[in-house]
Scaffold this active site. Structure first.
Site, PDB file in Angstrom:
ATOM      1  N   LYS A   1      27.528  42.470  56.975  1.00  0.00           N
ATOM      2  CA  LYS A   1      28.003  43.808  57.321  1.00  0.00           C
ATOM      3  C   LYS A   1      29.485  43.752  57.701  1.00  0.00           C
ATOM      4  CE  LYS A   1      27.611  46.011  61.187  1.00  0.00           C
ATOM      5  NZ  LYS A   1      27.176  46.563  62.433  1.00  0.00           N
TER       6      LYS A   1
ATOM      7  N   ASP B   1      24.899  49.728  58.376  1.00  0.00           N
ATOM      8  CA  ASP B   1      24.772  49.681  59.827  1.00  0.00           C
ATOM      9  C   ASP B   1      23.593  50.563  60.243  1.00  0.00           C
ATOM     10  OD1 ASP B   1      25.603  52.286  59.675  1.00  0.00           O
ATOM     11  OD2 ASP B   1      27.215  52.096  61.138  1.00  0.00           O
TER      12      ASP B   1
END
Ligand code: SF4
Length: 244
Positions: A112, A130
Protein backbone atom coordinates in the site's frame (compact mmCIF):
# COMPACT_ATOMS: atom_id res chain seq x y z
CA UNK A 1 -19.58 5.50 -10.88
CA UNK A 2 -15.95 6.14 -11.75
CA UNK A 3 -16.91 8.85 -14.26
CA UNK A 4 -19.30 10.42 -11.76
CA UNK A 5 -16.64 10.45 -9.01
CA UNK A 6 -14.15 12.01 -11.43
CA UNK A 7 -16.61 14.88 -11.93
CA UNK A 8 -17.24 15.30 -8.21
CA UNK A 9 -13.55 15.25 -7.22
CA UNK A 10 -11.58 16.56 -10.23
CA UNK A 11 -9.08 17.98 -7.73
CA UNK A 12 -8.54 14.69 -5.84
CA UNK A 13 -4.93 14.34 -4.65
CA UNK A 14 -2.84 12.63 -1.99
CA UNK A 15 -3.69 14.25 1.33
CA UNK A 16 -0.18 14.06 2.76
CA UNK A 17 2.03 17.13 2.38
CA UNK A 18 5.35 16.30 0.70
CA UNK A 19 8.03 17.97 -1.38
CA UNK A 20 10.01 14.92 -2.56
CA UNK A 21 9.74 11.10 -2.67
CA UNK A 22 11.57 10.71 0.66
CA UNK A 23 9.08 12.98 2.44
CA UNK A 24 6.13 11.14 0.88
CA UNK A 25 7.56 7.75 1.87
CA UNK A 26 8.11 8.81 5.49
CA UNK A 27 4.72 10.57 5.71
CA UNK A 28 2.94 7.49 4.34
CA UNK A 29 4.59 5.23 6.93
CA UNK A 30 3.60 7.71 9.66
CA UNK A 31 -0.02 7.79 8.45
CA UNK A 32 -0.79 4.29 9.81
CA UNK A 33 -3.45 4.43 12.54
CA UNK A 34 -3.82 8.22 12.40
CA UNK A 35 -5.14 10.95 10.13
CA UNK A 36 -3.24 12.55 7.27
CA UNK A 37 -3.95 15.86 9.02
CA UNK A 38 -2.03 14.76 12.13
CA UNK A 39 0.88 13.60 9.97
CA UNK A 40 0.91 16.90 8.03
CA UNK A 41 1.02 18.82 11.30
CA UNK A 42 3.97 16.71 12.51
CA UNK A 43 6.24 16.32 9.47
CA UNK A 44 7.32 19.99 9.02
CA UNK A 45 9.33 19.80 12.28
CA UNK A 46 10.73 16.38 11.33
CA UNK A 47 11.92 17.39 7.86
CA UNK A 48 13.24 20.76 9.05
CA UNK A 49 15.54 18.89 11.47
CA UNK A 50 16.29 15.84 9.29
CA UNK A 51 15.93 16.77 5.61
CA UNK A 52 17.65 13.68 4.13
CA UNK A 53 17.66 9.91 4.77
CA UNK A 54 21.25 10.25 6.00
CA UNK A 55 20.19 12.86 8.58
CA UNK A 56 17.29 10.78 9.84
CA UNK A 57 19.34 7.56 9.94
CA UNK A 58 21.91 9.28 12.17
CA UNK A 59 19.35 10.95 14.47
CA UNK A 60 18.98 10.41 18.20
CA UNK A 61 15.92 8.09 18.39
CA UNK A 62 14.58 9.86 21.48
CA UNK A 63 14.51 13.18 19.67
CA UNK A 64 12.67 11.60 16.73
CA UNK A 65 10.20 9.95 19.14
CA UNK A 66 9.48 13.35 20.70
CA UNK A 67 8.63 14.83 17.31
CA UNK A 68 6.52 11.83 16.22
CA UNK A 69 4.59 11.47 19.49
CA UNK A 70 1.38 13.16 18.14
CA UNK A 71 1.05 10.53 15.39
CA UNK A 72 0.64 7.64 17.88
CA UNK A 73 2.66 4.40 18.02
CA UNK A 74 5.62 6.77 17.94
CA UNK A 75 8.25 4.26 19.12
CA UNK A 76 7.44 1.78 16.36
CA UNK A 77 7.14 4.60 13.82
CA UNK A 78 10.52 6.01 14.88
CA UNK A 79 12.06 2.57 14.36
CA UNK A 80 10.44 2.28 10.92
CA UNK A 81 11.39 5.70 9.56
CA UNK A 82 14.93 5.49 10.93
CA UNK A 83 15.28 1.93 9.60
CA UNK A 84 14.07 2.84 6.14
CA UNK A 85 16.29 5.94 6.11
CA UNK A 86 19.29 3.76 6.97
CA UNK A 87 18.41 1.34 4.16
CA UNK A 88 17.99 4.23 1.70
CA UNK A 89 21.32 5.75 2.74
CA UNK A 90 23.24 2.47 2.64
CA UNK A 91 21.65 0.61 -0.25
CA UNK A 92 20.16 3.23 -2.56
CA UNK A 93 22.59 6.15 -2.36
CA UNK A 94 20.14 8.20 -0.28
CA UNK A 95 17.45 8.09 -2.99
CA UNK A 96 14.00 6.50 -2.84
CA UNK A 97 13.91 3.69 -5.42
CA UNK A 98 11.14 3.91 -8.02
CA UNK A 99 10.48 0.15 -8.22
CA UNK A 100 7.89 -1.83 -6.29
CA UNK A 101 10.25 -4.73 -5.60
CA UNK A 102 12.83 -2.40 -4.01
CA UNK A 103 10.31 -0.35 -2.04
CA UNK A 104 8.65 -3.32 -0.34
CA UNK A 105 12.02 -4.50 0.96
CA UNK A 106 12.40 -1.33 3.03
CA UNK A 107 11.51 -1.74 6.73
CA UNK A 108 7.88 -0.83 7.48
CA UNK A 109 6.97 -0.49 3.78
CA UNK A 110 4.18 -2.70 2.40
CA UNK A 111 2.48 -2.73 -0.99
CA UNK A 112 0.00 0.00 0.00
CA UNK A 113 2.76 2.43 1.00
CA UNK A 114 4.79 1.48 -2.06
CA UNK A 115 1.87 2.21 -4.41
CA UNK A 116 1.24 5.60 -2.78
CA UNK A 117 4.87 6.52 -3.42
CA UNK A 118 5.00 5.09 -6.95
CA UNK A 119 1.71 6.71 -7.97
CA UNK A 120 2.29 10.13 -6.49
CA UNK A 121 6.04 10.71 -6.47
CA UNK A 122 7.02 8.74 -9.59
CA UNK A 123 3.89 8.92 -11.76
CA UNK A 124 3.73 5.09 -11.95
CA UNK A 125 0.11 3.88 -11.78
CA UNK A 126 -0.82 2.11 -8.56
CA UNK A 127 -3.98 1.13 -6.69
CA UNK A 128 -3.95 2.04 -3.02
CA UNK A 129 -6.16 -0.36 -1.07
CA UNK A 130 -6.65 1.34 2.28
CA UNK A 131 -9.55 1.03 4.71
CA UNK A 132 -11.74 3.47 2.73
CA UNK A 133 -11.03 1.82 -0.59
CA UNK A 134 -11.85 -1.63 0.79
CA UNK A 135 -15.09 -0.50 2.39
CA UNK A 136 -16.38 1.40 -0.65
CA UNK A 137 -15.59 -1.10 -3.39
CA UNK A 138 -17.27 -3.80 -1.32
CA UNK A 139 -20.31 -1.61 -0.67
CA UNK A 140 -20.52 -0.95 -4.39
CA UNK A 141 -20.25 -4.69 -5.15
CA UNK A 142 -17.23 -4.11 -7.35
CA UNK A 143 -15.73 -7.05 -5.47
CA UNK A 144 -16.64 -9.59 -2.81
CA UNK A 145 -12.99 -10.04 -1.78
CA UNK A 146 -11.81 -9.13 1.71
CA UNK A 147 -8.00 -9.35 1.43
CA UNK A 148 -6.28 -6.15 0.19
CA UNK A 149 -4.11 -8.01 -2.33
CA UNK A 150 -7.11 -9.78 -3.89
CA UNK A 151 -9.03 -6.49 -4.07
CA UNK A 152 -6.03 -4.83 -5.69
CA UNK A 153 -5.80 -7.62 -8.28
CA UNK A 154 -9.53 -7.48 -9.09
CA UNK A 155 -9.59 -3.69 -9.39
CA UNK A 156 -6.54 -3.69 -11.64
CA UNK A 157 -8.36 -6.10 -13.94
CA UNK A 158 -11.45 -3.85 -13.94
CA UNK A 159 -9.74 -0.52 -14.71
CA UNK A 160 -7.12 0.50 -17.29
CA UNK A 161 -3.70 1.09 -15.81
CA UNK A 162 -3.73 4.82 -16.58
CA UNK A 163 -6.70 5.27 -14.19
CA UNK A 164 -5.30 3.40 -11.20
CA UNK A 165 -3.82 6.32 -9.27
CA UNK A 166 -6.79 8.65 -9.76
CA UNK A 167 -9.23 5.80 -9.05
CA UNK A 168 -7.55 5.42 -5.67
CA UNK A 169 -7.83 9.15 -4.96
CA UNK A 170 -11.48 9.42 -6.01
CA UNK A 171 -12.55 6.44 -3.91
CA UNK A 172 -10.56 7.51 -0.85
CA UNK A 173 -11.82 11.11 -1.15
CA UNK A 174 -15.40 9.83 -1.32
CA UNK A 175 -14.87 7.57 1.69
CA UNK A 176 -13.46 10.40 3.77
CA UNK A 177 -16.06 12.99 2.83
CA UNK A 178 -19.36 11.26 2.12
CA UNK A 179 -19.41 7.46 2.29
CA UNK A 180 -18.24 7.12 5.89
CA UNK A 181 -17.77 3.82 7.70
CA UNK A 182 -20.55 4.21 10.23
CA UNK A 183 -22.76 6.98 8.89
CA UNK A 184 -22.62 7.25 5.11
CA UNK A 185 -24.36 10.42 3.92
CA UNK A 186 -26.53 8.68 1.31
CA UNK A 187 -29.02 11.56 1.10
CA UNK A 188 -26.24 13.93 -0.02
CA UNK A 189 -24.33 11.48 -2.18
CA UNK A 190 -23.72 12.21 -5.88
CA UNK A 191 -23.49 8.50 -6.77
CA UNK A 192 -26.60 7.46 -4.81
CA UNK A 193 -28.55 6.55 -7.97
CA UNK A 194 -25.84 4.11 -9.01
CA UNK A 195 -25.11 2.68 -5.58
CA UNK A 196 -26.34 -0.78 -4.53
CA UNK A 197 -25.79 0.19 -0.86
CA UNK A 198 -27.96 3.32 -0.97
CA UNK A 199 -29.89 3.48 2.31
CA UNK A 200 -27.11 2.00 4.42
CA UNK A 201 -26.71 5.53 5.80
CA UNK A 202 -28.79 8.66 6.36
CA UNK A 203 -31.13 9.28 3.42
CA UNK A 204 -32.76 12.51 4.59
CA UNK A 205 -31.04 15.20 2.47
CA UNK A 206 -30.84 17.80 5.25
CA UNK A 207 -29.55 15.38 7.88
CA UNK A 208 -27.16 13.80 5.40
CA UNK A 209 -25.71 17.21 4.49
CA UNK A 210 -24.65 17.68 8.10
CA UNK A 211 -22.53 14.52 7.90
CA UNK A 212 -20.31 15.80 5.08
CA UNK A 213 -16.65 16.43 5.89
CA UNK A 214 -13.75 18.57 4.70
CA UNK A 215 -14.48 20.81 1.69
CA UNK A 216 -17.83 19.09 1.03
CA UNK A 217 -19.01 20.29 4.45
CA UNK A 218 -17.26 23.68 4.17
CA UNK A 219 -14.49 22.69 6.62
CA UNK A 220 -10.67 22.80 6.32
CA UNK A 221 -8.96 19.91 4.50
CA UNK A 222 -6.05 17.77 5.71
CA UNK A 223 -3.17 19.39 3.86
CA UNK A 224 -1.45 22.47 5.22
CA UNK A 225 -0.20 23.05 1.68
CA UNK A 226 -2.98 21.80 -0.63
CA UNK A 227 -2.65 21.93 -4.42
CA UNK A 228 -4.05 24.99 -6.18
CA UNK A 229 -6.78 22.89 -7.85
CA UNK A 230 -8.17 22.09 -4.40
CA UNK A 231 -8.18 25.74 -3.34
CA UNK A 232 -9.88 26.63 -6.65
CA UNK A 233 -12.71 24.25 -5.73
CA UNK A 234 -13.39 25.92 -2.39
CA UNK A 235 -10.89 23.88 -0.37
CA UNK A 236 -9.47 25.43 2.80
CA UNK A 237 -5.93 24.54 4.04
CA UNK A 238 -5.64 22.67 7.35
CA UNK A 239 -4.46 24.57 10.44
CA UNK A 240 -0.96 23.87 11.82
CA UNK A 241 -0.47 21.82 15.01
CA UNK A 242 -2.06 23.39 18.08
CA UNK A 243 -4.29 25.69 16.03
CA UNK A 244 -7.16 23.30 15.30
S1 SF4 B 1 -25.28 6.08 -1.58
FE1 SF4 B 1 -24.59 5.83 0.53
S2 SF4 B 1 -23.51 3.89 0.58
FE2 SF4 B 1 -23.72 4.48 -1.58
S3 SF4 B 1 -21.80 5.58 -2.08
FE3 SF4 B 1 -23.30 7.08 -1.45
S4 SF4 B 1 -22.96 7.37 0.74
FE4 SF4 B 1 -21.98 5.44 0.14
Amino acid sequence: MYRELAEVYPYAHPELDFENPFQLLVATVLSAQTTDLRVNQTTPALFAKYPTPEDLAAADPEEVEDILRPTGFFRAKTRSVMGLSKALAEEFGGEVPGRLEDLVKLPGVGRKTAFVVLGNAFGRPGITVDTHFMRLVRRWKWTEATEPEKIEAEMSALFPKRDWTMLSHYVIFHGRRICHARKPACGACPVAELCPAYGEGETDPEKAKKLLKYEKGGFPGQRLKPPQSYLDHGGIPAPPLGKE
